[in-house]
Scaffold this active site. Structure first.
Site, mmCIF file in Angstrom:
data_model
loop_
_atom_site.group_PDB
_atom_site.id
_atom_site.type_symbol
_atom_site.label_atom_id
_atom_site.label_comp_id
_atom_site.label_asym_id
_atom_site.label_seq_id
_atom_site.Cartn_x
_atom_site.Cartn_y
_atom_site.Cartn_z
ATOM 1 N N ARG A 174 37.688 18.433 -29.522
ATOM 2 C CA ARG A 174 37.758 17.321 -28.562
ATOM 3 C C ARG A 174 36.397 16.633 -28.460
ATOM 4 O O ARG A 174 36.294 15.421 -28.352
ATOM 5 C CB ARG A 174 38.192 17.841 -27.187
ATOM 6 C CG ARG A 174 39.682 18.021 -27.007
ATOM 7 C CD ARG A 174 40.303 18.979 -28.031
ATOM 8 N NE ARG A 174 41.709 19.209 -27.808
ATOM 9 C CZ ARG A 174 42.202 20.182 -27.021
ATOM 10 N NH1 ARG A 174 41.408 21.026 -26.400
ATOM 11 N NH2 ARG A 174 43.503 20.321 -26.888
ATOM 12 N N ASP A 203 42.119 20.950 -33.821
ATOM 13 C CA ASP A 203 43.048 20.574 -32.746
ATOM 14 C C ASP A 203 43.534 19.162 -33.031
ATOM 15 O O ASP A 203 43.163 18.564 -34.058
ATOM 16 C CB ASP A 203 42.371 20.684 -31.367
ATOM 17 C CG ASP A 203 43.377 21.074 -30.277
ATOM 18 O OD1 ASP A 203 44.384 20.352 -30.121
ATOM 19 O OD2 ASP A 203 43.173 22.095 -29.598
ATOM 20 N N HIS A 277 49.007 21.523 -31.804
ATOM 21 C CA HIS A 277 47.592 21.130 -31.796
ATOM 22 C C HIS A 277 47.128 20.860 -33.226
ATOM 23 O O HIS A 277 46.053 21.293 -33.639
ATOM 24 C CB HIS A 277 46.741 22.218 -31.130
ATOM 25 C CG HIS A 277 46.996 22.324 -29.644
ATOM 26 N ND1 HIS A 277 46.484 21.419 -28.743
ATOM 27 C CD2 HIS A 277 47.744 23.195 -28.920
ATOM 28 C CE1 HIS A 277 46.881 21.741 -27.514
ATOM 29 N NE2 HIS A 277 47.656 22.812 -27.596
ATOM 30 N N GLU A 345 51.133 26.205 -26.745
ATOM 31 C CA GLU A 345 51.676 24.901 -26.318
ATOM 32 C C GLU A 345 52.444 24.142 -27.405
ATOM 33 O O GLU A 345 52.242 22.941 -27.588
ATOM 34 C CB GLU A 345 50.528 24.024 -25.788
ATOM 35 C CG GLU A 345 49.849 24.637 -24.590
ATOM 36 C CD GLU A 345 48.748 23.751 -24.008
ATOM 37 O OE1 GLU A 345 48.796 23.515 -22.802
ATOM 38 O OE2 GLU A 345 47.859 23.314 -24.753
ATOM 39 N N TRP A 487 36.568 24.312 -22.937
ATOM 40 C CA TRP A 487 37.309 23.175 -23.487
ATOM 41 C C TRP A 487 36.508 21.916 -23.201
ATOM 42 O O TRP A 487 35.869 21.809 -22.154
ATOM 43 C CB TRP A 487 38.700 23.104 -22.848
ATOM 44 C CG TRP A 487 39.517 24.331 -23.098
ATOM 45 C CD1 TRP A 487 39.738 25.366 -22.229
ATOM 46 C CD2 TRP A 487 40.216 24.673 -24.310
ATOM 47 N NE1 TRP A 487 40.523 26.323 -22.833
ATOM 48 C CE2 TRP A 487 40.830 25.931 -24.103
ATOM 49 C CE3 TRP A 487 40.366 24.047 -25.546
ATOM 50 C CZ2 TRP A 487 41.596 26.567 -25.085
ATOM 51 C CZ3 TRP A 487 41.129 24.686 -26.521
ATOM 52 C CH2 TRP A 487 41.729 25.920 -26.288
ATOM 53 N N THR A 488 36.586 20.939 -24.114
ATOM 54 C CA THR A 488 35.609 19.849 -24.014
ATOM 55 C C THR A 488 36.232 18.452 -23.908
ATOM 56 O O THR A 488 35.596 17.457 -24.284
ATOM 57 C CB THR A 488 34.658 19.904 -25.231
ATOM 58 O OG1 THR A 488 35.448 19.862 -26.439
ATOM 59 C CG2 THR A 488 33.827 21.167 -25.225
ATOM 60 N N GLU A 489 37.458 18.382 -23.371
ATOM 61 C CA GLU A 489 38.103 17.073 -23.215
ATOM 62 C C GLU A 489 37.239 16.091 -22.434
ATOM 63 O O GLU A 489 37.299 14.881 -22.646
ATOM 64 C CB GLU A 489 39.431 17.212 -22.456
ATOM 65 C CG GLU A 489 40.560 17.818 -23.255
ATOM 66 C CD GLU A 489 40.675 19.320 -23.100
ATOM 67 O OE1 GLU A 489 39.626 19.995 -23.000
ATOM 68 O OE2 GLU A 489 41.800 19.836 -23.096
HETATM 69 C C1 ACM Z 1 45.316 26.619 -24.243
HETATM 70 O O1 ACM Z 1 44.656 26.392 -23.238
HETATM 71 N N1 ACM Z 1 46.182 25.728 -24.685
HETATM 72 C C2 ACM Z 1 45.179 27.858 -24.967
#
Ligand code: ACM
Ligand code: ZN
Length: 526
Positions: A174, A203, A277, A345, A487-489
């Protein structure tokens, strides 16, 4: 009589200095993270001067590497090097005694010398980390600091980790990180005695490593339209649009970083996410999506809406052949015991409509698309296992039959889905989104930069206890450890990552290393 008294006093002083008295010095006089399991602090100190030297078994390249590492950490600030010599006053000593385990150490700091004892080089390395934290904080300066006494308090510390898995996941898809930025985080992990760098390399928003047999993965998959603005509102890429945001690591760079981590006792565990992803890979090789997908597939600049439902086709054998080719190169690049194959997901929107996926279900006697994912994961799992590696997957793998031997990474909510796997004897790791996802707000939301998923403060992370009172004893023995997940969104520059990561990473390290009964919030804050 006077003479005798003088001799006794002098002897007492000398003995006192050389062995260090442990009277009345509180343990939290030392500000160490993570907090060691056992320590006694003395009143005297050792002084690091240009006369210091390190003694070790020079035939052991790992110990020589640790001596170099120690020098790299102290030379800039002190202005002097500490050579390796036969009779130095700092000893790195390996012992046959296994009581300290593979990562434990004993650190004895006396007035005249320092001894770090361990069964394995990893323990020596962690003893060095403790020693570095005991020096004045100016030791971190990259410029020579004049007029500082480089003193280390006398102490006797015996220490080993609570968990074998002490990790951080970094999402470089991301937000793109340069090699030097990644190295900086690896270095921070080492200073906190963390030993796993889970590298989320692929991803929807970017494929980040060179695969020589599949050049389009980086020619196309590593680049996206340079959208800015809210993550969930960014328009998907259009056909023909210029893709200028992104980057990837060459195989040489990957090898360099794996070696950099290994010198710091850190295993790099790569994650290649599947079957979802995967828009960045499918943008490069669209024939690997279900043939019912009629939309243009581009690397997603943001959350992606319906586009994120486009995933690898589970009915097309070319997909498995492609992923095996990817894995062949991954296994060459990463010597890690563990390989992460994602599994999170995966919406089955297209699988439900795809003739190839439906034919596969019929052939394999599967009645639900979740079991088609079970089939997909098992097939890839077995491939990786056949090459002698162990496989990790996100906790969605518990939605169907869990492939034999897989390790589950619990993430949803409090990560409790992983317990379904433990019930069946699978080892597991905890990174509950509710607490260990470092993307969440850590202060008042009106004040903090925009992110999502609510709050998760330093105190929440510090207080996290993976082992619950109602757990069966087997669960505890299957728990490999804990990790933070970065996570780096919402990260657009390195400072954004630092803001989210610190100081919470320190609390992750504390939870991973230190026994819960030693929890000391005030000492930690200090
Ligand atoms: C995740 O946060 N989708 C592993
Ligand atoms: Zn399909």
């Amino acid at each position: 009589m006077k003479k005798l008294l003088f001799i006794l006093l002098t002897a007492g002083l000398i003995l006192g200095f050389s062995s260090c008295s442990h009277k009345d010095i509180p343990n939290n006089a030392l500000t160490l993270i993570p907090q060691p399991q056992e320590m006694k602090v003395g009143a005297d100190h050792f002084k690091l001067t240009r006369r210091a030297a390190i003694t070790l078994d020079t035939s052991n390249p790992q110990l020589m590497g640790i001596a170099r590492y120690f020098n790299n950490k102290v030379t800039s600030a002190t202005g002097f090097e500490i050579p390796v010599e036969k009779h130095g006053n700092i000893e790195f000593k390996l012992t046959d005694d296994t009581a300290l385990g593979t990562e434990g150490y004993r650190l004895q700091v006396k007035h005249g010398d320092i001894i770090i004892t361990a069964h394995q080089p990893a323990g020596i390395f962690y003893g060095v980390q403790t020693l570095l934290q005991m020096l004045p904080p100016e030791i971190k300066s990259s410029r020579e600091q004049k007029g500082i006494d480089w003193t280390i308090p006398c102490a006797d510390i015996t220490d080993k980790p609570q968990f074998a898995w002490r990790g951080l996941m970094l999402d470089v898809s991301r937000h793109w990180f340069t090699k030097e930025e990644v190295k900086k985080y690896i270095d921070e992990l080492a200073e906190y005695k963390m030993n796993v760098f889970h590298w989320h390399l692929t991803d929807d928003q970017g494929w980040r490593l060179e695969i020589k047999s599949l050049p389009r993965l980086t020619e196309v998959g590593a680049w996206r339209a340079p959208r800015v603005g809210q993550w969930w509102q960014r328009e998907p890429q259009q056909p023909g649009e210029e893709t200028t945001y992104g980057g990837f690591y060459t195989q040489e760079e990957i090898k360099e970083m794996v070696a950099y981590a290994a010198e710091r006792q850190i295993e790099v565990v790569p994650e290649i996410d599947m079957p979802a992803h995967s828009n960045s890979a499918l943008a490069a090789y669209p024939h690997l999506a279900c043939p019912v997908v009629k939309e243009y597939i581009g690397v997603l600049p943001g959350l992606g809406g319906r586009n994120s439902e486009i995933i690898y086709c589970a009915g097309n054998d070319s997909v498995y052949a492609f992923l095996q080719d990817v894995m062949d190169e991954i296994l060459e690049l990463f010597p890690s015991r563990y390989i992460h194959i994602g599994g999170d997901e995966a919406r089955k929107t297209y699988w439900e409509k795809c003739p190839l996926c439906q034919a596969r279900m019929k052939k394999e006697h599967l009645t639900h698309e979740e079991d088609l994912q079970g089939y997909f994961m098992k097939r890839m799992c077995e491939y990786v296992q056949s090459k002698g590696r162990e496989v990790i997957g996100w906790d969605e793998l518990t939605n169907s039959t869990i492939p034999d031997g897989t390790i589950i990474l619990g993430w949803q909510g409090m990560g409790t889905a992983a317990l379904k796997a433990a019930e069946l004897g699978h080892p597991f790791i905890m990174t509950p989104a509710r607490i260990m996802y470092l993307i969440r707000y850590q202060g008042p939301q009106w004040f903090e930069p925009v992110t999502y998923f609510g709050n998760n403060t330093l105190r929440n992370v510090f207080d996290y206890e993976p082992v619950q009172e109602d757990w069966k004893p087997e669960y505890t023995s299957l728990l490999m450890g804990v990790q933070g997940s970065m996570w780096t969104e919402f990260c657009n520059k390195p400072e954004d990552v630092d803001y989210l990561l610190f100081p919470r990473l320190a609390a992750v390290a504390e939870r991973a290393w230190t026994k819960p009964e030693l929890k000391d919030w005030n000492g930690f804050l200090k």
